[in-house]
Enzyme design. Structure first.
Site, PDB file in Angstrom:
ATOM      1  N   ASP A   1     -17.917   0.964 123.123  1.00  0.00           N
ATOM      2  CA  ASP A   1     -18.964   0.459 122.276  1.00  0.00           C
ATOM      3  C   ASP A   1     -19.615  -0.501 123.163  1.00  0.00           C
ATOM      4  OD1 ASP A   1     -17.128  -1.280 121.551  1.00  0.00           O
ATOM      5  OD2 ASP A   1     -18.017  -1.896 119.634  1.00  0.00           O
TER       6      ASP A   1
ATOM      7  N   ASP B   1     -17.048  -1.048 128.430  1.00  0.00           N
ATOM      8  CA  ASP B   1     -16.763   0.279 128.452  1.00  0.00           C
ATOM      9  C   ASP B   1     -17.615   1.166 129.259  1.00  0.00           C
ATOM     10  OD1 ASP B   1     -14.664  -0.438 126.507  1.00  0.00           O
ATOM     11  OD2 ASP B   1     -15.943  -0.307 125.111  1.00  0.00           O
TER      12      ASP B   1
ATOM     13  N   THR C   1      -7.116  -0.944 125.569  1.00  0.00           N
ATOM     14  CA  THR C   1      -7.492  -2.323 125.045  1.00  0.00           C
ATOM     15  C   THR C   1      -7.420  -3.329 125.967  1.00  0.00           C
ATOM     16  OG1 THR C   1      -7.296  -3.780 123.200  1.00  0.00           O
ATOM     17  CG2 THR C   1      -5.233  -2.048 123.929  1.00  0.00           C
ATOM     18  N   GLY C   2      -7.748  -4.460 125.868  1.00  0.00           N
ATOM     19  CA  GLY C   2      -7.531  -5.465 126.517  1.00  0.00           C
ATOM     20  C   GLY C   2      -6.539  -6.352 125.883  1.00  0.00           C
TER      21      GLY C   2
ATOM     22  N   ASP D   1     -11.578   3.235 122.758  1.00  0.00           N
ATOM     23  CA  ASP D   1     -11.440   1.768 122.946  1.00  0.00           C
ATOM     24  C   ASP D   1     -10.981   1.367 121.577  1.00  0.00           C
ATOM     25  OD1 ASP D   1     -11.928  -0.742 124.212  1.00  0.00           O
ATOM     26  OD2 ASP D   1     -13.632  -0.607 122.520  1.00  0.00           O
ATOM     27  N   LYS D   2     -10.326   0.351 121.527  1.00  0.00           N
ATOM     28  CA  LYS D   2      -9.550   0.007 120.157  1.00  0.00           C
ATOM     29  C   LYS D   2     -10.697  -1.043 119.194  1.00  0.00           C
ATOM     30  CE  LYS D   2      -7.103  -3.727 119.657  1.00  0.00           C
ATOM     31  NZ  LYS D   2      -7.608  -4.580 118.374  1.00  0.00           N
ATOM     32  N   THR D   3     -10.953  -2.168 119.932  1.00  0.00           N
ATOM     33  CA  THR D   3     -11.703  -3.029 119.258  1.00  0.00           C
ATOM     34  C   THR D   3     -13.386  -2.637 119.165  1.00  0.00           C
ATOM     35  OG1 THR D   3     -10.360  -4.762 120.319  1.00  0.00           O
ATOM     36  CG2 THR D   3     -12.337  -5.582 119.220  1.00  0.00           C
TER      37      THR D   3
ATOM     38  N   LYS E   1     -10.834  -0.539 133.540  1.00  0.00           N
ATOM     39  CA  LYS E   1     -10.914   0.752 132.241  1.00  0.00           C
ATOM     40  C   LYS E   1     -10.973   1.956 132.853  1.00  0.00           C
ATOM     41  CE  LYS E   1     -11.657  -2.190 128.398  1.00  0.00           C
ATOM     42  NZ  LYS E   1     -12.420  -2.565 127.172  1.00  0.00           N
TER      43      LYS E   1
END
Length: 713
Positions: A600, A604, A553-554, A400-402, A581
């Site tokens: 996190d 997710d 990512t969103g 997950d990016k953020t 996701k």
């Protein structure tokens, strides 16, 4: 909830910030400490209190002192048996003085050794019989019982010479093997006891009137204020209310350097304060603390069974039936050849001794104990042993990016100044204008200035311009800071250099903030979710391990592409809605790939649960943590690399140990049965016991070598 959107409007205060609640995994710390405090309360004489089946034998920590005591006493009682054995006297060329009843010395002391050192093995075999799960204890019991009964019968029925000396040495070696085994398991799990000892016994409670009252840590309540003096351990999870200090959290998080704590920072129970004094408001106590959660997770992971351990249990059962089969065949063939005599029975007993899967019972549990404690020492908490074992098979890791690959917070990533304005001056002036704003971009600009130790100029006459920016005065000059809508208000346009800078950063999905002095644009700042420095090395190392990396990512495609290009990630999914996701995980799984998901947040959780291995970073929400098989205490992508290294190394050790524990039977069992008797090559029960115990020692040493694994390399 984690808001992910590449279109940030400067000073739009309704932006939702990333929620990062307390990193607390619920536990029962008192329960663990009570287990650690009573290492000898599992009596060998009460097998009904033990866990049943093969698992009974896997839990040895309560027996170490008992087996050590029984070994030394049995060894002492075995000396008269050895000295008064005619065969040994002949082999070593000595004679013992004849005394009254000397012919009864060996039988009498053998009976004592059997009752004191041998009968406990028979008692521990009862659960295996009751549950129809034959294992090592049943084989040991069968071997010593057969040899004991035959030796007694040999005295009264004239079957020839008994082998009392083989019986006592077999029991001695079995006791020694068990002692070594349980000592190894205890040492492997020593990190748990070390963690439990981190908690101080007392805390200094700061009363409302300012006085300090010392009370037991167990009496602390959330909301109370406690004093943590220099050099003292933090008594509970909490938030620093006053004071500054460096705190050593290495024993809990694996963080090698002390962490700076200032008012508002979180502290973890059991961490060690440095030279400053802290006043901490308690947020979690007892079983709710992060340390208590670590203790529970590590202990549960050690006690849980992996696929390899299940294989070891099955192998023990197979070996039992194999031993019985070979022993029966040996008895039949030698009886036909020579008749039922001492030699035939000796071959049968030796087969049973050689086949004893003592080392097999240690092969996997010891590696599990070492790997899970090693993981905890490196900031990796294993909730599910199968997750750690499966990590070695992962083909692709989805990050997950953020908040995972990035910090989940705005930061200044680029700066452009013109007209002779120095970049540091522009940044310092902008940070000064933003001094009173709590907006995430304002904080990012101030942090950027602080990182460069810039001295901020004096400013005055602040005025917030809703939805557009902020105005102030510096040295009598009007200064504005804001986004594109501010330029519309001021009816000003950026020159070519600033316009090109804004176009490039905008294409990456980054937010542009302008510094305007006297209605002339003098600088522009590119703001974006800052990539963690560790992410670069993590992606590189995963690729070197032939693990594909994907990003989820969103955010917009522009933002996703910019981050993916920066990190060297070829596969990325952008603009993915929270409820979709887990579908991306399924897509990769349908391609036949084993997928790990690292995330996190609440968004997710479904993907973490859907993945073959779910990895939650510890700063995430409780829902994400509960959906994952592995938890990272720190928000460090490099710890994902450590998971794969540890998984592969521990699996190698398990397989090596299984080979050492049972592979020697391929050669030893035929020799025990007497296939080379024609060449004068025979294995006695005592030699069989030595070979079996040697395999146990090799397995224990091989597992201990796992401690040398450096996960940071």
């Amino acid at each position: 909830m984690k808001e992910k959107n590449g279109e940030h409007q400067h000073h739009d205060h309704d932006t939702m910030e990333h929620d990062q609640p307390e990193r607390v995994v619920k536990d029962q710390q008192a329960r663990h400490q009570s287990h650690a405090a009573r290492p000898s309360d599992h009596s060998m004489h009460a097998p009904q209190n033990e866990a049943e089946g093969h698992g009974t034998h896997a839990d040895h920590s309560g027996h170490e002192n008992m087996f050590r005591k029984r070994f030394w006493i049995s060894l002492l009682l075995s000396i008269p048996v050895l000295l008064y054995t005619p065969m040994l006297q002949m082999w070593f060329g000595f004679m013992m003085p004849e005394i009254l009843g000397s012919q009864w010395v060996a039988p009498l002391f053998s009976v004592i050794v059997f009752l004191y050192g041998g009968v406990p093995f028979i008692r521990l075999a009862i659960p295996e019989i009751r549950n129809r799960q034959p294992g090592m204890m049943l084989l040991v019991s069968l071997a010593i019982s057969v040899s004991f009964i035959y030796s007694l019968a040999a005295i009264f029925v004239n079957l020839g010479e008994g082998f009392f000396w083989e019986l006592v040495t077999l029991i001695d070696i079995m006791l020694l093997g068990h002692w070594i085994e349980m000592r190894s398991v205890r040492q492997a799990s020593g990190a748990l006891n070390a963690l439990a000892k981190l908690m101080p016994d007392t805390a200094e409670h700061i009363m409302p009137d300012g006085s300090i009252h010392t009370l037991p840590v167990s009496s602390l309540k959330t909301g109370q204020l406690v004093l943590v003096r220099p050099g003292a351990s933090v008594p509970a999870d909490g938030v620093v209310a006053e004071g500054e200090s460096d705190v050593n959290e290495s024993m809990i998080t694996g963080e090698s350097l002390p962490v700076k704590k200032i008012p508002g920072a979180k502290v973890i129970a059991g961490s060690l304060n440095s030279d400053g004094s802290l006043r901490v408001q308690v947020s979690a106590v007892g079983e709710q603390t992060a340390l208590a959660g670590i203790l529970r997770l590590v202990r549960d992971a050690q006690q849980s069974k992996s696929n390899t351990q299940i294989l070891a249990d099955k192998a023990a059962g197979w070996l039992f039936y194999l031993a019985i089969g070979i022993a029966a065949l040996t008895a039949i063939l030698w009886t036909f050849a020579l008749g039922l005599d001492l030699f035939t029975l000796e071959r049968v007993v030796t087969v049973l001794v050689i086949a004893c899967p003592h080392a097999l019972g240690l092969a996997v549990p010891l590696v599990v104990a070492i790997s899970t404690t090693s993981a905890a020492q490196n900031g990796i908490l294993v909730r599910n042993r199968l997750a750690l074992e499966s990590a070695r098979e992962i083909d692709v890791v989805i990050f997950d990016k953020t908040g995972t690959l990035t910090k989940g917070e705005q930061g200044m990533v680029a700066l452009k100044s013109i007209n002779g304005v120095e970049e540091n001056h522009a940044l310092a002036l902008t940070a000064a204008v933003e001094a009173d704003s709590e907006h995430i971009i304002a904080r990012a600009l101030r942090h950027a200035a602080q990182a460069k130790n810039l001295k901020l100029p004096a400013v005055s006459d602040f005025e917030a311009i809703k939805g557009r920016g902020i105005r102030a005065k510096s040295d009598g000059r009007e200064v504005w800071v804001g986004g594109p809508r501010l330029l519309e208000l001021l009816n000003t346009q950026p020159d070519k250099e600033i316009a090109e800078f804004a176009e490039i950063t905008g294409a990456k999905g980054q937010t542009v903030v302008y510094l305007v002095e006297e209605k002339h644009i003098t600088a522009a700042f590119a703001m974006a979710d800052v990539i963690r420095p560790e992410s670069y090395e993590a992606i590189k190392k995963l690729n070197e391990m032939n693990v594909e990396v994907a990003m989820l990512t969103g955010d917009s495609k522009e933002v996703a592409k910019a981050v993916a290009d920066e990190l060297g990630i070829d596969l990325y999914f952008a603009e993915v809605l929270p409820e979709h996701k887990d579908q991306k995980v399924i897509e990769l799984q349908k391609q036949g790939k084993k997928v790990a998901m690292v995330g996190d947040g609440v968004n997710d959780a479904p993907a973490l649960a859907r993945a073959d291995v779910g990895i939650a970073i510890g700063s995430g929400t409780d829902v994400a943590v509960e959906s994952a098989g592995i938890i990272l205490v720190r928000s460090n992508p490099l710890d994902v690399v450590k998971i794969f290294k540890l998984s592969r190394a521990s699996y190698r050790k398990m397989i090596q140990n299984l080979i050492w524990a049972s592979g020697y039977n391929i050669i030893a069992l035929p020799l025990a049965a007497g296939v080379l008797a024609w060449a004068g090559i025979l294995l006695s029960p005592a030699v069989g016991a030595i070979l079996m115990s040697l395999s146990t020692v090799v397995v224990a040493i091989n597992a201990q070598l796992l401690k040398r694994l450096d996960l940071s390399q």
